[in-house]
Design a protein around this motif. Structure first.
Motif, short mmCIF file in Angstrom:
data_model
loop_
_atom_site.label_atom_id
_atom_site.label_comp_id
_atom_site.label_asym_id
_atom_site.label_seq_id
_atom_site.Cartn_x
_atom_site.Cartn_y
_atom_site.Cartn_z
N THR A 21 0.83 -1.21 0.00
CA THR A 21 0.00 0.00 0.00
C THR A 21 0.86 1.26 0.00
O THR A 21 0.35 2.34 -0.28
CB THR A 21 -0.93 0.04 1.22
OG1 THR A 21 -0.14 -0.04 2.41
CG2 THR A 21 -1.92 -1.09 1.18
N HIS A 22 2.15 1.12 0.31
CA HIS A 22 3.05 2.28 0.23
C HIS A 22 3.18 2.76 -1.21
O HIS A 22 3.59 3.88 -1.45
CB HIS A 22 4.45 1.92 0.75
CG HIS A 22 4.55 1.88 2.23
ND1 HIS A 22 4.71 3.00 2.98
CD2 HIS A 22 4.50 0.84 3.10
CE1 HIS A 22 4.77 2.67 4.26
NE2 HIS A 22 4.63 1.36 4.36
N PHE A 23 2.83 1.91 -2.14
CA PHE A 23 2.88 2.27 -3.57
C PHE A 23 1.50 2.65 -4.08
O PHE A 23 1.33 3.70 -4.67
CB PHE A 23 3.45 1.10 -4.38
CG PHE A 23 3.51 1.38 -5.85
CD1 PHE A 23 4.54 2.13 -6.38
CD2 PHE A 23 2.53 0.89 -6.70
CE1 PHE A 23 4.60 2.39 -7.74
CE2 PHE A 23 2.58 1.14 -8.06
CZ PHE A 23 3.62 1.89 -8.58
N MET A 63 1.52 14.64 4.41
CA MET A 63 2.95 14.88 4.16
C MET A 63 3.75 14.53 5.41
O MET A 63 4.80 13.91 5.34
CB MET A 63 3.20 16.34 3.75
CG MET A 63 2.90 16.61 2.31
SD MET A 63 3.51 18.21 1.75
CE MET A 63 2.40 19.33 2.55
N ARG A 64 3.24 14.93 6.55
CA ARG A 64 3.90 14.60 7.82
C ARG A 64 3.94 13.09 8.03
O ARG A 64 4.95 12.53 8.41
CB ARG A 64 3.15 15.27 8.98
CG ARG A 64 3.52 14.79 10.34
CD ARG A 64 4.41 15.75 11.06
NE ARG A 64 4.53 15.36 12.46
CZ ARG A 64 5.66 14.98 13.00
NH1 ARG A 64 6.75 14.97 12.28
NH2 ARG A 64 5.73 14.64 14.27
N PHE A 65 2.81 12.41 7.75
CA PHE A 65 2.76 10.96 7.88
C PHE A 65 3.77 10.29 6.95
O PHE A 65 4.49 9.38 7.36
CB PHE A 65 1.34 10.46 7.56
CG PHE A 65 1.26 8.97 7.44
CD1 PHE A 65 1.21 8.18 8.57
CD2 PHE A 65 1.23 8.35 6.20
CE1 PHE A 65 1.14 6.80 8.47
CE2 PHE A 65 1.17 6.98 6.08
CZ PHE A 65 1.12 6.20 7.22
N ALA A 66 3.83 10.74 5.70
CA ALA A 66 4.74 10.14 4.72
C ALA A 66 6.20 10.29 5.16
O ALA A 66 7.04 9.43 4.88
CB ALA A 66 4.54 10.78 3.35
N TRP A 67 6.50 11.37 5.86
CA TRP A 67 7.87 11.60 6.32
C TRP A 67 8.19 10.74 7.55
O TRP A 67 9.30 10.26 7.70
CB TRP A 67 8.07 13.08 6.64
CG TRP A 67 9.49 13.41 6.91
CD1 TRP A 67 10.06 13.65 8.12
CD2 TRP A 67 10.53 13.52 5.95
NE1 TRP A 67 11.38 13.90 7.98
CE2 TRP A 67 11.71 13.84 6.65
CE3 TRP A 67 10.59 13.40 4.57
CZ2 TRP A 67 12.93 14.02 6.01
CZ3 TRP A 67 11.81 13.59 3.93
CH2 TRP A 67 12.95 13.89 4.66
N GLU A 68 7.21 10.56 8.42
CA GLU A 68 7.46 9.86 9.68
C GLU A 68 7.35 8.34 9.59
O GLU A 68 7.92 7.63 10.40
CB GLU A 68 6.49 10.36 10.76
CG GLU A 68 6.73 11.79 11.18
CD GLU A 68 8.09 12.02 11.82
OE1 GLU A 68 8.57 11.13 12.54
OE2 GLU A 68 8.67 13.09 11.58
N VAL A 69 6.59 7.83 8.63
CA VAL A 69 6.40 6.38 8.52
C VAL A 69 7.72 5.72 8.12
O VAL A 69 8.55 6.32 7.44
CB VAL A 69 5.26 6.06 7.51
CG1 VAL A 69 5.68 6.35 6.09
CG2 VAL A 69 4.80 4.64 7.65
N TYR A 74 8.36 8.42 -0.02
CA TYR A 74 8.63 9.61 -0.82
C TYR A 74 7.58 9.82 -1.91
O TYR A 74 7.30 10.95 -2.30
CB TYR A 74 10.03 9.54 -1.43
CG TYR A 74 11.11 9.55 -0.38
CD1 TYR A 74 11.35 10.69 0.37
CD2 TYR A 74 11.88 8.42 -0.13
CE1 TYR A 74 12.32 10.71 1.36
CE2 TYR A 74 12.86 8.43 0.84
CZ TYR A 74 13.08 9.58 1.58
OH TYR A 74 14.05 9.58 2.54
N LEU A 75 7.00 8.73 -2.41
CA LEU A 75 5.95 8.86 -3.42
C LEU A 75 4.71 9.54 -2.82
O LEU A 75 4.12 10.43 -3.43
CB LEU A 75 5.59 7.48 -3.98
CG LEU A 75 4.59 7.43 -5.12
CD1 LEU A 75 5.06 8.26 -6.30
CD2 LEU A 75 4.37 5.98 -5.54
N LEU A 76 4.34 9.17 -1.60
CA LEU A 76 3.21 9.80 -0.93
C LEU A 76 3.53 11.26 -0.59
O LEU A 76 2.68 12.14 -0.73
CB LEU A 76 2.86 9.03 0.34
CG LEU A 76 1.62 9.49 1.11
CD1 LEU A 76 0.37 9.28 0.27
CD2 LEU A 76 1.51 8.75 2.42
N LEU A 77 4.75 11.52 -0.18
CA LEU A 77 5.17 12.89 0.13
C LEU A 77 5.09 13.77 -1.11
O LEU A 77 4.55 14.88 -1.06
CB LEU A 77 6.59 12.88 0.69
CG LEU A 77 7.15 14.25 1.11
CD1 LEU A 77 6.38 14.79 2.30
CD2 LEU A 77 8.62 14.13 1.44
#
Length: 126
Positions: A21-23, A63-69, A74-77
């Motif tokens: 799901t990260h993709f 954006m915060r979630f994508a950075w902290e996970v 980086y794709l979500l960010l």
């Protein structure tokens, strides 16, 4: 230097590859960005400042979630940074329009209520 097929296989099996799901989450979220880009052709009178503001907050949070996970997504960010940019631009278009002298509310089609005789009866049995 690794061959293309080795790099592709490495990406395929990675923790942020297409098996996760990260993709697929960010891929689906690019629809928000595309919709915002398509809305740039519409008149600013149709922009909802409430919904646009919500989309800005939503993208900031993700954006915060994508950075902290872990691993960082980086794709979500990138997706939500793009959406934040598009939504802020839409909000600035709406604000410029609403403070201008040419601002007039959008024409809304009103539908009259059905006459009482045509309304269905509730609780009556035949």
């Amino acid at each position: 230097m690794a061959s293309f097929s080795a790099r592709l296989l490495n990406f395929w099996n990675s923790s942020t590859g297409p098996k996760t799901t990260h993709f697929w989450g960010p891929v689906a979220n690019w629809g928000f960005v595309l919709a915002g880009l398509a809305d740039m052709r519409k008149d600013p009178e149709y922009i909802s400042p409430n919904m646009t503001g919500v989309m800005c907050v939503y993208s900031l949070l993700f954006m915060r979630f994508a950075w902290e996970v872990k691993p960082r997504n980086y794709l979500l960010l990138a997706c939500h940074a793009s959406n934040e940019t598009v939504q802020l631009y839409q909000l600035s278009r709406w604000y410029s329009w609403s403070t201008s002298s040419a601002a007039k509310p959008a024409k809304v089609k009103h539908v009259d209520a059905a006459p009482a005789a045509a309304a269905p009866s509730v609780g009556k049995t035949s």
